[in-house]
Enzyme design. Structure first.
Site, short mmCIF file in Angstrom:
data_model
loop_
_atom_site.label_atom_id
_atom_site.label_comp_id
_atom_site.label_asym_id
_atom_site.label_seq_id
_atom_site.Cartn_x
_atom_site.Cartn_y
_atom_site.Cartn_z
N GLN A 28 0.94 6.46 1.04
CA GLN A 28 1.68 7.53 1.73
C GLN A 28 3.15 7.56 1.34
OE1 GLN A 28 0.33 9.89 3.41
NE2 GLN A 28 -1.69 9.08 3.85
N ASP A 59 0.87 -1.17 0.00
CA ASP A 59 0.00 0.00 0.00
C ASP A 59 0.91 1.23 0.00
OD1 ASP A 59 -1.45 2.22 0.70
OD2 ASP A 59 -2.43 1.32 2.44
N1 7TS Z 1 -3.58 3.57 2.63
C1 7TS Z 1 -2.98 4.53 3.34
C2 7TS Z 1 -1.65 4.26 3.98
C3 7TS Z 1 -3.61 5.77 3.46
O1 7TS Z 1 -3.01 6.73 4.16
C4 7TS Z 1 -4.86 6.00 2.84
C5 7TS Z 1 -5.61 7.29 3.01
C6 7TS Z 1 -5.41 4.95 2.09
C7 7TS Z 1 -4.75 3.76 2.01
C8 7TS Z 1 -6.68 5.11 1.36
O2 7TS Z 1 -6.51 6.00 0.30
P1 7TS Z 1 -7.76 6.38 -0.61
O3 7TS Z 1 -7.20 7.39 -1.56
O4 7TS Z 1 -8.21 5.14 -1.25
O5 7TS Z 1 -8.78 6.95 0.32
N2 7TS Z 1 -5.23 8.05 4.12
C9 7TS Z 1 -5.84 9.15 4.61
C10 7TS Z 1 -5.34 9.85 5.70
O6 7TS Z 1 -4.33 9.57 6.31
N3 7TS Z 1 -6.16 10.88 5.97
O7 7TS Z 1 -7.16 10.86 5.08
C11 7TS Z 1 -6.97 9.80 4.23
#
Ligand code: 7TS
Length: 402
Positions: free
Chosen positions: A197, A194
């Site tokens: 970040q 994943d």
């Molecule tokens: N994995 C990690 C490590 C994340 O930080 C996030 C979203 C996701 C998956 C999901 O990403 P999405 O684009 O599919 O929603 N993190 C955060 C956060 O830290 N604050 O708001 C969203």
């Protein structure tokens, strides 16, 4: 690293210049991204992969150009291995249902860590429930680092997949992905990373990592929402059944002869995709590459160091997550003040941070905290903004002590 590239950074919030420290939730968008999307809608809006007309050709070309940019951005061997999905969340659900589910037997195991975002927990809980499989959790130490020996000890003949975050959204910990993959591959266990970040903060090289899958979201790398990327090794993607059925993902459909599927990557891109968003993502990648991820990482590490050193001088400030290797994310507690109150008061100074469990409730439980406050920095942030943030934290304490 021109702040003027980001129109929103010029705005005021509650009469103060915006200080945007919520970059881990989503990043702001440079003019180049806004313009690219606007140009598409104004000049060549059309559906992709179907029309023979000029506009559709132009749209298809731009959409597929982004796939080339993505391939380059993560150093994937081939564009076929770069799928457009909706988000990191969507990418992980795709792998859970299309890769893991058909391979899982009752009693099999999937390994994740205690640091994960819910997006890298719940899809595995669902598929484990469906298959009667078990979820195993790599423990962490008090600094927020994975316990590597315990990770290795979890691997066994029933382990079917490792799903691991590259960088923790709540603590900023950078995980040793190459080592994790190496240990897994020694037992022929595939690894999903994943990268939500990590992609904003460092060069990603899926060949050097040798991971089997890598997921990230456009909106966290200065692109638009509603598009993300799933990289997968060709041998896996070829073997996987489609995740969704619909237009574009088929070779032929017949009521009498059955349906055959399209080749990669189309097999996994059912229906009209996020065309403007793909074009915006392409512009975001070009923008980042023009600055250089190395430079971005250096600048953000400097900001993180500055913030870490300066906040250490603030009485009652406790950083949460003190891993040796960290991205520019600073979770913290302030003695006597609830994280939501910190965020609410900081907002009055025009400072945007996040408070809460950060979609990592098992991690909060492990830390024994209901929530943390979190400042997350981008290269476009400044030391002066960090000074403003610290001043506002001091005032928050003063205000609540009265
Ligand atoms: N994995 C990690 C490590 C994340 O930080 C996030 C979203 C996701 C998956 C999901 O990403 P999405 O684009 O599919 O929603 N993190 C955060 C956060 O830290 N604050 O708001 C969203």
């Amino acid at each position: 690293m021109n702040r003027a590239d980001f129109p929103i950074l010029a705005r005021q919030v509650h009469g103060h210049p915006l200080v945007y420290f919520d970059n881990a939730a989503t990043t702001q968008k440079p003019e180049a991204v806004l313009t690219a999307m606007d140009n598409y809608y104004r000049q060549y809006n059309a559906n992709v992969h179907r029309g023979i007309h000029r506009l559709s050709e132009e749209a298809t070309h731009a959409y597929e150009q982004t796939r080339k940019s993505v391939r380059d951005f993560i150093n994937a061997p081939s564009e076929k291995e770069c799928l457009f999905v909706r988000s990191t969340t969507d990418a992980i659900n795709l792998v859970a249902q299309s890769f893991a589910r058909p391979r899982l037997q009752a009693g099999d195991e999937i390994v994740i860590s205690h640091l994960e975002h819910h997006a890298n927990i719940v899809p595995w809980q669902i598929v484990c429930e469906q298959a009667g499989a078990k979820l195993k959790i790599i423990p962490i130490n008090d600094a927020g680092e994975l316990c590597f020996d315990e990770y290795r000890a979890l691997l066994n003949d029933r382990t079917r997949l490792i799903a691991i975050g590259h960088v923790s959204n709540a603590l900023g910990t950078i995980n040793p992905i190459e080592k994790i993959v190496e240990a897994a591959h020694a037992r022929d266990i595939p690894v999903l990373v994943d990268g939500a970040q990590a992609a904003p903060h460092m060069n990603i090289d899926v060949q050097a990592l040798d991971c089997d899958f890598y997921a990230f979201s456009s909106h966290k790398i200065y692109g638009p929402t509603s598009i993300g990327v799933l990289y997968g090794k060709e041998k896996w993607l070829e073997a996987m059944p489609p995740y969704q059925g619909g237009g574009d993902m088929i070779a032929s459909v017949s009521f009498t002869e059955g349906t055959t599927y399209n080749v990669l990557p189309a097999k996994f891109e059912a229906g009209t995709p996020a065309i403007a968003e793909a074009i915006g993502l392409g512009a975001a990648i070009a923008y980042l590459q023009n600055i250089g991820l190395d430079k971005i990482q250096q600048r953000e590490q400097a900001l993180l160091n500055y913030a870490t050193n300066e906040t250490a001088k603030l009485p009652g400030f406790t950083p949460i997550g003190t891993a040796k290797e960290k991205a520019s994310i600073l979770s913290f507690a302030l003695a006597g003040v609830h994280p939501h109150d910190i965020a609410t008061i900081l907002d009055q100074y025009g400072i945007a941070i996040r408070s809460g469990h950060h979609c990592a409730m098992p991690l909060m439980e492990r830390l024994g905290l209901p929530a943390t406050a979190r400042a997350s920095f981008s290269f476009y942030n400044t030391e002066a903004e960090i000074d403003t943030f610290i001043m506002a934290l001091a005032k928050t304490q003063e205000f609540l002590a009265r």
